[in-house]
Motif scaffolding. Structure first.
Motif, PDB file in Angstrom:
ATOM      1  N   ILE A   1       0.844  -1.197   0.000  1.00  0.00           N
ATOM      2  CA  ILE A   1       0.000   0.000   0.000  1.00  0.00           C
ATOM      3  C   ILE A   1       0.880   1.249   0.000  1.00  0.00           C
ATOM      4  CG2 ILE A   1      -1.647   1.362   1.372  1.00  0.00           C
ATOM      5  CD1 ILE A   1      -2.913  -1.296   2.259  1.00  0.00           C
ATOM      6  N   SER A   2       1.903   1.267   0.851  1.00  0.00           N
ATOM      7  CA  SER A   2       2.807   2.423   0.941  1.00  0.00           C
ATOM      8  C   SER A   2       3.448   2.749  -0.396  1.00  0.00           C
ATOM      9  CB  SER A   2       3.906   2.172   1.977  1.00  0.00           C
ATOM     10  OG  SER A   2       3.350   2.066   3.253  1.00  0.00           O
ATOM     11  N   SER A   3       3.937   1.736  -1.097  1.00  0.00           N
ATOM     12  CA  SER A   3       4.606   2.011  -2.372  1.00  0.00           C
ATOM     13  C   SER A   3       3.635   2.533  -3.419  1.00  0.00           C
ATOM     14  CB  SER A   3       5.381   0.800  -2.878  1.00  0.00           C
ATOM     15  OG  SER A   3       4.570  -0.323  -2.975  1.00  0.00           O
ATOM     16  N   GLU A   4       2.391   2.081  -3.382  1.00  0.00           N
ATOM     17  CA  GLU A   4       1.378   2.611  -4.303  1.00  0.00           C
ATOM     18  C   GLU A   4       1.041   4.063  -3.972  1.00  0.00           C
ATOM     19  OE1 GLU A   4      -0.110   1.394  -7.071  1.00  0.00           O
ATOM     20  OE2 GLU A   4       1.174  -0.359  -6.954  1.00  0.00           O
ATOM     21  N   VAL A   5       0.964   4.370  -2.674  1.00  0.00           N
ATOM     22  CA  VAL A   5       0.702   5.753  -2.246  1.00  0.00           C
ATOM     23  C   VAL A   5       1.832   6.656  -2.734  1.00  0.00           C
ATOM     24  CG1 VAL A   5       0.529   7.284  -0.233  1.00  0.00           C
ATOM     25  CG2 VAL A   5      -0.713   5.118  -0.258  1.00  0.00           C
ATOM     26  N   VAL A   6       3.071   6.219  -2.561  1.00  0.00           N
ATOM     27  CA  VAL A   6       4.231   6.996  -3.016  1.00  0.00           C
ATOM     28  C   VAL A   6       4.175   7.195  -4.528  1.00  0.00           C
ATOM     29  CG1 VAL A   6       6.748   6.905  -3.293  1.00  0.00           C
ATOM     30  CG2 VAL A   6       5.723   6.450  -1.063  1.00  0.00           C
ATOM     31  N   SER A   7       3.789   6.171  -5.265  1.00  0.00           N
ATOM     32  CA  SER A   7       3.665   6.309  -6.728  1.00  0.00           C
ATOM     33  C   SER A   7       2.610   7.351  -7.098  1.00  0.00           C
ATOM     34  CB  SER A   7       3.288   4.969  -7.365  1.00  0.00           C
ATOM     35  OG  SER A   7       4.332   4.058  -7.236  1.00  0.00           O
ATOM     36  N   CYS A   8       1.516   7.363  -6.362  1.00  0.00           N
ATOM     37  CA  CYS A   8       0.462   8.359  -6.618  1.00  0.00           C
ATOM     38  C   CYS A   8       0.977   9.771  -6.350  1.00  0.00           C
ATOM     39  CB  CYS A   8      -0.760   8.092  -5.741  1.00  0.00           C
ATOM     40  SG  CYS A   8      -1.659   6.593  -6.160  1.00  0.00           S
ATOM     41  N   ILE A   9       1.696   9.938  -5.260  1.00  0.00           N
ATOM     42  CA  ILE A   9       2.246  11.265  -4.938  1.00  0.00           C
ATOM     43  C   ILE A   9       3.251  11.669  -6.016  1.00  0.00           C
ATOM     44  CG2 ILE A   9       3.602  12.617  -3.283  1.00  0.00           C
ATOM     45  CD1 ILE A   9       2.464  10.732  -1.076  1.00  0.00           C
TER      46      ILE A   9
END
Length: 158
Positions: free
Chosen positions: A130-138
């Protein structure tokens, strides 16, 4: 959910869509409290570090973040997106406007937002996927990053 997986009367795509929605609801309920704590922590970060009208916490929360959360939740329902990832990305995408900001310019706020997001999500024990997907979105909100991504797509012939 096992009922849906085993039923043959539901077409495959419809069954996948329903299962995805159910999994999203279960995930959201499991992370609801953490997301609310994260939202409160971000609000305090803005409240303590706001230096101008744009980063004023009373503007950011009733206007920018709350509107974005409503929009992203509508889009997740419509396109079967992951509400947890999208909610966290919305909450964290602009924290670099106040986190470790030492100039008037907002340039580079996406990178500061990513740094803060990684630390915060780790502290709240949000799963790495989840964290890596959030970072990709940012990262996708960074105009310079978007240019690099577009250039890579053009070079690869996509």
């Amino acid at each position: 959910m096992n009922l849906l997986k085993g039923r043959r009367k539901f077409p495959g795509e419809y069954r996948k869509k329903i299962i995805n929605k159910i999994e999203n609801i279960i995930d959201m309920e499991q992370h609801k409290e953490k997301i609310e704590k994260i939202k409160n922590e971000i609000y305090v970060l803005f409240k303590e570090n706001a230096k101008n009208e744009y980063t004023n916490p009373d503007w950011i929360f009733p206007n920018h973040f709350d509107i974005m959360l409503d929009l992203v939740n509508d889009m997740c329902r419509k396109y079967n997106g992951n509400i947890i990832i999208c909610d966290l990305a919305v909450l964290l995408h602009d924290v670099g406007l106040v986190y470790k900001r030492d100039t008037q310019s907002s340039d580079g706020h996406e990178k500061r937002s990513i740094e803060y997001a990684r630390e915060l999500l780790k502290r709240f024990e949000i799963p790495e996927e989840i964290s890596s997907e959030v970072v990709s979105c940012i990262m996708a909100t960074d105009k310079d990053e978007n240019i690099l991504v577009k250039m890579q797509l053009i070079q690869s012939g996509s």
